[in-house]
Design an enzyme around this catalytic site. Structure first.
Site, short mmCIF file in Angstrom:
data_model
loop_
_atom_site.label_atom_id
_atom_site.label_comp_id
_atom_site.label_asym_id
_atom_site.label_seq_id
_atom_site.Cartn_x
_atom_site.Cartn_y
_atom_site.Cartn_z
N GLU A 89 0.84 -1.19 0.00
CA GLU A 89 0.00 0.00 0.00
C GLU A 89 0.86 1.23 0.00
OE1 GLU A 89 -2.59 0.23 3.41
OE2 GLU A 89 -3.94 -1.27 2.55
N HIS A 149 2.05 0.24 15.37
CA HIS A 149 0.77 -0.11 14.76
C HIS A 149 -0.22 -0.70 15.74
CE1 HIS A 149 2.68 0.86 11.05
NE2 HIS A 149 3.50 -0.16 11.11
N ARG A 183 -15.95 -8.42 14.33
CA ARG A 183 -16.10 -8.84 15.73
C ARG A 183 -16.27 -7.59 16.58
NH1 ARG A 183 -11.07 -6.86 17.40
NH2 ARG A 183 -9.48 -7.02 15.80
#
Ligand code: ADP
Ligand code: ADP
Ligand code: MG
Length: 623
Positions: free
Chosen positions: A200, A235, A297
């Site tokens: 990306e 992250h 979830r």
């Protein structure tokens, strides 16, 4: 309604689910591994079933055993929590095939969003904007390098099966690509059993903005607004908030609509999160926000959404799973005030955030100041088997400033010992100027670096109290050393050494009472320190670290970057250990020479194993 529920998870999320189920009159069944036999979730549940050994792959990841536990205990439904089997479509299907209610989306929705590349393709087809990049099947390193070159650096390599912030490498220039790719694939294969990657464009001034969505089995889908999770370390989310700072109504409407569109594209039922990455270089703008992934979830940070909407998302999940329609329509949902969550981790910011395991001998969480979601009590163990989260600390205020002030109050009140935590670090983050101004992005923590990792000095008054407690009123070593008598006016300076080897002096002001304590614990702004008297014995007691590098926890050696006899400089990476689902680099404590290397790639090591010895260079003294 569901009458009885098995929770296929542990820790804080198991406890959190049990709380709501109990309020709804639902009987709860916990499952537990060897290590969790005495855990809080086991004690909170009405019933508990042992499912295996401590390692998650021998217990919490064994779907068959969990389904058998549901049968055995007569549970009708299974809630997977987050992590573990929560995004495992085969498990979801097996639960349904066993005639049980799965508290989650359809298995097909999990599959559709399971791999990041396939999910992005699907979103492109559905008209949801995605980050520019390469999603192809051709995984030849040369091809990947060419794609990265044409996307333009910086790029981000991502494991398509990744999660929890792992399996991701930012690459700043073409020359770094090959190494980063190899290391990313290695981590992806080890963690997810799948080394496929996508590439990306690395978004500059990135902000992580996500939208909570909810669907029911009648075709209704709503959103519950956004959360900002830009405060991250490697992250991984550290502090989350809702709403997002600087979000205007128009931009909010656009991204929430995109999130609902994404959820509709996979026929979504239950709680889900659409994660976006925003280029915030010119504030938040709808045309600079792109789909990143969907988490199918309940999310770790769902409580901030609960706080601003006044809803209980676990109750929503259970109602939807039972076939009820969504409790509220879109126009009945409004944002009230501002909420923040901080993740309290068992880790040591002073040692590069290495996880800290052991017994929580002393644990005081700020119950009166915040909502505390935790899976532990004082005396519990932080084991190396699971996620090192101790608690989530959640606050709500009328506006952002009020929420930050409350969060600061709460995190700086935390007292944990001897396990190390990031509480002090969280407090310093709450006081950060840019954070307070709402000027956040995912690089903020890394940019602050040592400023946030460095604990503040205790003040003189606190040190004087510690000194008084160490010296006592008796006839202890300090009195003998300086020749003072009981109740004599004490004026001399007391030298103390803390657990990190730092020596400080404090003046005794006034008479000292009580028996001398051998060690005194001081909590200051979330930071714990243990002090002892520093009695000069010719040689400094507890001197700062020698050059022995021990394994800080059980783990596996995945890289050795030095060889025997090699000269190394302070901070240089020596060995990489994989433990607690993460890679940890162990570095040289000072400039020197590798004088003993006892680490081989692939070796399993236990806590305390000597891995490397660094000796100061022959001619000089360690810096
Ligand atoms: P979330 O935003 O819900 O945390 P992520 O995708 O970031 O979602 O995390 C996915 C899973 O990774 C979570 O279920 C959590 O259990 C796990 N995880 C998060 N942080 C850590 C950590 N520091 N170490 C190990 N696992 C973690
Ligand atoms: P995970 O499944 O591990 O949660 P994500 O795809 O959600 O993986 O990414 C995790 C984090 O990595 C994001 O929250 C963000 O901080 C960062 N990130 C992901 N994609 C990009 C990107 N294209 N540019 C910049 N940062 C990114
Ligand atoms: Mg994510």
């Amino acid at each position: 309604m569901i009458q009885s529920l098995l929770i296929a998870n542990r820790g804080e999320i198991a406890c959190r689910i049990i709380r709501t189920a109990r309020d709804m009159g639902i009987r709860t069944v916990a499952v537990y591994s060897d290590a969790d036999a005495g855990a809080r979730h086991v004690r909170m549940a009405d019933e508990a079933v042992h499912i295996g050994l401590s390692a998650a792959r021998e217990s919490y990841l064994v779907g068959d055993r969990i389904i058998a536990a549901a049968r055995e205990s007569g549970a009708q439904a299974i809630h997977p929590g987050y992590g573990f089997l929560s995004e495992n479509a085969e498990f979801a299907q097996a639960v349904i095939d066993a005639g049980l209610v799965w508290v989650g989306p359809k298995p097909a929705s999990i599959v559709a969003m399971g791999l990041k590349d396939a999910a992005k393709k699907l979103m492109q087809e559905a008209g949801v904007p995605t980050t520019p990049g390469y999603l192809g099947d051709d995984q030849d390193p040369a091809r990947l390098q060419r794609e990265a070159d044409s996307i333009g650096y910086p790029v981000l390599i991502k494991a398509v099966a990744g999660g929890g912030g792992k399996g991701m490498r930012r690459v700043g220039a073409a020359g770094e690509f090959a190494d980063a790719l190899a290391s990313c694939k290695r981590e992806a294969a080890a963690s997810f059993g799948d080394d496929h990657v996508l590439i990306e464009k690395y978004i500059l001034s990135p902000r992580h903005i996500e939208v909570q969505v909810f669907g029911d089995s009648h075709g209704n889908i709503v959103h519950l607004f956004e959360r900002d999770c830009s405060l991250q370390r490697r992250h991984q989310k550290v502090i989350e908030e809702a709403p997002a700072p600087g979000m205007d109504a128009e931009t909010r409407a656009a991204i929430c609509a995109a999130a609902v569109k994404a959820a509709r594209a996979v026929d979504y039922v239950g709680a889900g999160t659409i994660e976006f990455i925003a280029d915030a270089s010119e504030g938040l703008r709808a045309d600079r926000i792109w789909f990143m992934e969907m988490n199918t979830r309940l999310q770790v940070e769902h409580p901030v959404t609960e706080a601003i909407t006044g809803q209980d998302l676990v109750e929503w999940q259970l109602r939807v799973a039972a076939g009820e329609p969504l409790p509220l329509d879109q126009d009945e949902l409004v944002i009230e005030g501002w909420a923040m969550e901080a993740r309290l981790y068992a880790e040591n910011p002073a040692t590069g955030f290495l996880p800290s395991t052991g017994t929580l001998e002393h644990l005081v969480l700020p119950e009166g100041l915040a909502r505390i979601d935790t899976g532990v009590v004082e005396g519990a163990e932080i084991s190396p088997f699971y996620d090192p989260m101790i608690a989530k600390i959640i606050v709500h205020g009328e506006d952002r400033d009020a929420a930050i002030a409350r969060l600061w109050d709460a995190v700086t009140d935390v007292e944990v010992w001897p396990v190390r935590t990031n509480a002090g670090f969280l407090g310093r983050l709450c006081a950060d100027e840019a954070f307070c101004a709402g000027d956040v992005d995912t690089g903020l923590i890394a940019r602050r670096g040592d400023a946030l990792a460095q604990p503040p000095e205790p003040d003189a008054e606190q040190l004087a109290d510690v000194a008084a407690a160490l010296v006592g009123g008796g006839d202890g070593p300090w009195h003998q050393a300086v020749g003072l008598r009981l109740n004599a006016p004490a004026a001399a300076a007391v030298r103390m050494i803390d657990d990190g080897g730092v020596v400080r002096s404090a003046d005794l002001s006034g008479p000292v009472g009580g028996p001398a304590q051998e060690a005194v614990l001081l909590f200051h702004l979330g930071e714990g320190r243990e002090f002892r008297l520093h009695v000069p014995r010719g040689k400094a007691a507890g001197a700062a670290s020698d050059g022995t590098i021990l394994s800080p926890m059980p783990g596996r050696i995945i890289a050795v970057d030095v060889s025997d006899g090699q000269a190394v400089s302070k901070g240089q990476k020596l060995v990489t250990l994989e433990a607690m689902k993460m890679e940890h680099g162990l570095t040289a404590p000072f400039d020197g020479v590798v004088a003993g290397l006892n680490a081989t790639v692939g070796a399993q090591v236990s806590e305390g194993t000597v891995l490397v010895r660094i000796e100061p260079p022959a001619s000089g003294v360690a810096a």
